[in-house]
Design a protein around this motif. Structure first.
Motif, PDB file in Angstrom:
ATOM      1  N   GLN A  60      36.393  55.410  17.704  1.00 34.43           N
ATOM      2  CA  GLN A  60      37.772  54.900  17.702  1.00 34.43           C
ATOM      3  C   GLN A  60      38.556  55.400  16.475  1.00 34.43           C
ATOM      4  OE1 GLN A  60      39.213  53.057  20.192  1.00 34.43           O
ATOM      5  NE2 GLN A  60      41.101  53.314  19.030  1.00 34.43           N
ATOM      6  N   ARG A  61      37.881  55.464  15.321  1.00 41.15           N
ATOM      7  CA  ARG A  61      38.581  55.895  14.097  1.00 41.15           C
ATOM      8  C   ARG A  61      39.022  57.360  14.181  1.00 41.15           C
ATOM      9  NH1 ARG A  61      35.796  55.926   9.195  1.00 41.15           N
ATOM     10  NH2 ARG A  61      33.852  55.957  10.330  1.00 41.15           N
ATOM     11  N   GLY A  62      38.382  58.130  15.055  1.00 42.23           N
ATOM     12  CA  GLY A  62      38.764  59.534  15.209  1.00 42.23           C
ATOM     13  C   GLY A  62      39.645  59.735  16.420  1.00 42.23           C
ATOM     14  N   ARG A  63      40.431  58.672  16.737  1.00 38.28           N
ATOM     15  CA  ARG A  63      41.203  58.643  17.969  1.00 38.28           C
ATOM     16  C   ARG A  63      42.060  59.891  18.179  1.00 38.28           C
ATOM     17  NH1 ARG A  63      42.380  54.991  21.601  1.00 38.28           N
ATOM     18  NH2 ARG A  63      44.182  55.568  22.852  1.00 38.28           N
ATOM     19  N   GLY A  67      40.725  60.835  21.506  1.00 37.37           N
ATOM     20  CA  GLY A  67      41.501  60.065  22.481  1.00 37.37           C
ATOM     21  C   GLY A  67      42.241  60.973  23.447  1.00 37.37           C
ATOM     22  N   PRO A  68      42.920  60.379  24.440  1.00 42.94           N
ATOM     23  CA  PRO A  68      43.667  61.164  25.435  1.00 42.94           C
ATOM     24  C   PRO A  68      44.626  62.128  24.734  1.00 42.94           C
ATOM     25  CG  PRO A  68      43.612  58.849  26.056  1.00 42.94           C
ATOM     26  CD  PRO A  68      43.013  58.931  24.688  1.00 42.94           C
ATOM     27  N   GLY A  70      43.791  64.466  22.727  1.00 45.53           N
ATOM     28  CA  GLY A  70      43.169  65.044  21.530  1.00 45.53           C
ATOM     29  C   GLY A  70      42.394  66.306  21.869  1.00 45.53           C
ATOM     30  N   ALA A  71      42.178  67.150  20.847  1.00 47.16           N
ATOM     31  CA  ALA A  71      41.495  68.432  21.080  1.00 47.16           C
ATOM     32  C   ALA A  71      40.087  68.229  21.638  1.00 47.16           C
ATOM     33  CB  ALA A  71      41.425  69.218  19.773  1.00 47.16           C
ATOM     34  N   TYR A  72      39.454  67.105  21.286  1.00 46.50           N
ATOM     35  CA  TYR A  72      38.073  66.863  21.718  1.00 46.50           C
ATOM     36  C   TYR A  72      37.975  65.735  22.731  1.00 46.50           C
ATOM     37  CZ  TYR A  72      36.893  69.862  17.793  1.00 46.50           C
ATOM     38  OH  TYR A  72      36.793  70.929  16.938  1.00 46.50           O
ATOM     39  N   SER A  73      39.075  65.475  23.442  1.00 46.21           N
ATOM     40  CA  SER A  73      39.056  64.350  24.382  1.00 46.21           C
ATOM     41  C   SER A  73      38.012  64.569  25.479  1.00 46.21           C
ATOM     42  CB  SER A  73      40.438  64.161  25.013  1.00 46.21           C
ATOM     43  OG  SER A  73      40.808  65.334  25.704  1.00 46.21           O
ATOM     44  N   GLY A  74      37.656  65.827  25.741  1.00 49.16           N
ATOM     45  CA  GLY A  74      36.627  66.122  26.757  1.00 49.16           C
ATOM     46  C   GLY A  74      35.271  65.538  26.417  1.00 49.16           C
ATOM     47  N   LEU A  75      35.035  65.271  25.109  1.00 51.61           N
ATOM     48  CA  LEU A  75      33.732  64.737  24.699  1.00 51.61           C
ATOM     49  C   LEU A  75      33.651  63.224  24.904  1.00 51.61           C
ATOM     50  CD1 LEU A  75      33.476  66.649  21.293  1.00 51.61           C
ATOM     51  CD2 LEU A  75      32.298  67.247  23.423  1.00 51.61           C
ATOM     52  N   ALA A  76      34.794  62.572  25.054  1.00 51.96           N
ATOM     53  CA  ALA A  76      34.816  61.100  25.106  1.00 51.96           C
ATOM     54  C   ALA A  76      34.239  60.585  26.421  1.00 51.96           C
ATOM     55  CB  ALA A  76      36.248  60.601  24.941  1.00 51.96           C
ATOM     56  N   GLY A  77      33.566  59.427  26.342  1.00 49.58           N
ATOM     57  CA  GLY A  77      33.093  58.758  27.539  1.00 49.58           C
ATOM     58  C   GLY A  77      31.938  59.434  28.241  1.00 49.58           C
ATOM     59  N   ARG A  78      31.268  60.356  27.540  1.00 47.59           N
ATOM     60  CA  ARG A  78      30.136  61.037  28.179  1.00 47.59           C
ATOM     61  C   ARG A  78      29.217  61.616  27.114  1.00 47.59           C
ATOM     62  NH1 ARG A  78      34.049  65.356  29.897  1.00 47.59           N
ATOM     63  NH2 ARG A  78      33.563  64.838  32.061  1.00 47.59           N
ATOM     64  N   ASP A  79      28.058  62.117  27.556  1.00 43.08           N
ATOM     65  CA  ASP A  79      27.176  62.866  26.673  1.00 43.08           C
ATOM     66  C   ASP A  79      27.370  64.341  26.994  1.00 43.08           C
ATOM     67  OD1 ASP A  79      25.068  64.288  25.467  1.00 43.08           O
ATOM     68  OD2 ASP A  79      23.754  62.537  25.523  1.00 43.08           O
ATOM     69  N   ALA A  80      28.059  65.045  26.096  1.00 43.26           N
ATOM     70  CA  ALA A  80      28.318  66.476  26.307  1.00 43.26           C
ATOM     71  C   ALA A  80      27.615  67.287  25.222  1.00 43.26           C
ATOM     72  CB  ALA A  80      29.817  66.744  26.292  1.00 43.26           C
ATOM     73  N   THR A  81      26.348  66.918  24.944  1.00 41.70           N
ATOM     74  CA  THR A  81      25.615  67.540  23.839  1.00 41.70           C
ATOM     75  C   THR A  81      25.703  69.066  23.859  1.00 41.70           C
ATOM     76  OG1 THR A  81      24.061  65.696  23.705  1.00 41.70           O
ATOM     77  CG2 THR A  81      23.346  67.771  22.740  1.00 41.70           C
TER      78      THR A  81
END
Length: 256
Positions: A60-63, A67-68, A70-81
């Motif tokens: 959350q602190r790196g929203r 977050g929606p 954001g450059a890394y929003s694809g990583l949110a809500g999943r394991d994209a190791t």
């Protein structure tokens, strides 16, 4: 000296192994993939999480990154190791399959894991590839951890070889050919000896490269000089002289 560096490399490996294996408290939550998908930071969703090697973090602190929009929003809500190693943020890359990754890619995952542990709050574990429904590590996680430890060991050995055989300086010109030379900081290794250029062959025969070799004192890692000739590492079996160069010259010009 060499002994100290060897010990430092071994310690590095131990610390690394400890980071890989440091578990979560038993009361950590277990999330399903469907639950985790609800944590993408969108309005009305309960929060913003991501998973790495099955470990779930509250980001959350790196929203602004996750977050929606954001450059890394694809990583949110999943394991994209896998994406942490490959940089592939397409749907095909945003997966948790880490099989077949190279040692540097595995090290990248390892350092990201260290980053999330230091920066964000661990939430629990994702049930799936890396943890079973009881939160116990799966075979896939054990394999990934073993591969990461292997990569760390390889890195420590490489680091040690670079101290023993620092790369030469080199420059090429059409008129003069290639010039190799050694200095007390060639290859980015600061030391109190310059050394002389030699070809170093890798076991497994993938060609050779120019390294600087200590030409006096006892061989690397053998401080008791009384039993050795005073020729440094010149007798190392993987080294070869450059033809047409004086064996003790600090620089060597190869005509093209």
């Amino acid at each position: 000296g060499a002994m100290w560096r060897g010990a430092a490399a071994a310690l590095l490996c131990l610390a690394a192994a400890w980071i890989v294996h440091r578990g979560f408290e038993p009361r950590a939550r277990l999330l399903s993939a469907a639950e985790l998908r609800r944590y993408r930071g969108a309005p009305g969703q309960p929060g913003l999480y991501l998973a790495l090697l099955g470990q779930v973090f509250d980001v959350q602190r790196g929203r602004k990154h996750y977050g929606p929009g954001g450059a890394y929003s694809g990583l949110a809500g999943r394991d994209a190791t896998r994406a942490f190693a490959s940089g592939d943020f397409t749907p095909a890359g945003l997966v948790d399959d880490v099989s077949g990754l190279s040692p540097p890619e595995l090290l990248s995952i390892h350092s990201w894991l260290g980053f999330y542990r230091d920066t964000y709050e661990p939430v629990g574990k994702l049930v799936g590839r890396f943890y079973d429904e009881n939160g116990a590590p799966t075979e896939a996680l054990r394999e990934a951890e073993a591969a990461i430890e292997e990569a760390l060991k390889f890195q420590a050995e490489n680091e040690q070889e670079k101290q023993q055989f620092p790369p030469c300086n080199s420059e090429w010109s059409s008129a003069k050919g290639t010039r190799f030379w050694c200095s007390t900081q060639s290859g980015g290794v600061h030391r109190d000896w310059a050394g002389v250029p030699r070809k170093l062959f890798s076991p497994g025969g993938r060609g050779s490269r120019c390294v600087c070799v200590r030409s006096s004192g006892p061989p690397w890692g053998q401080p008791d000089s009384s039993q050795h000739s005073d020729t440094g590492d010149l007798d190392h079996p993987h080294l070869q002289q450059y033809e047409g160069c004086h064996p003790l010259a600090e620089q060597c010009v190869l005509l093209t």
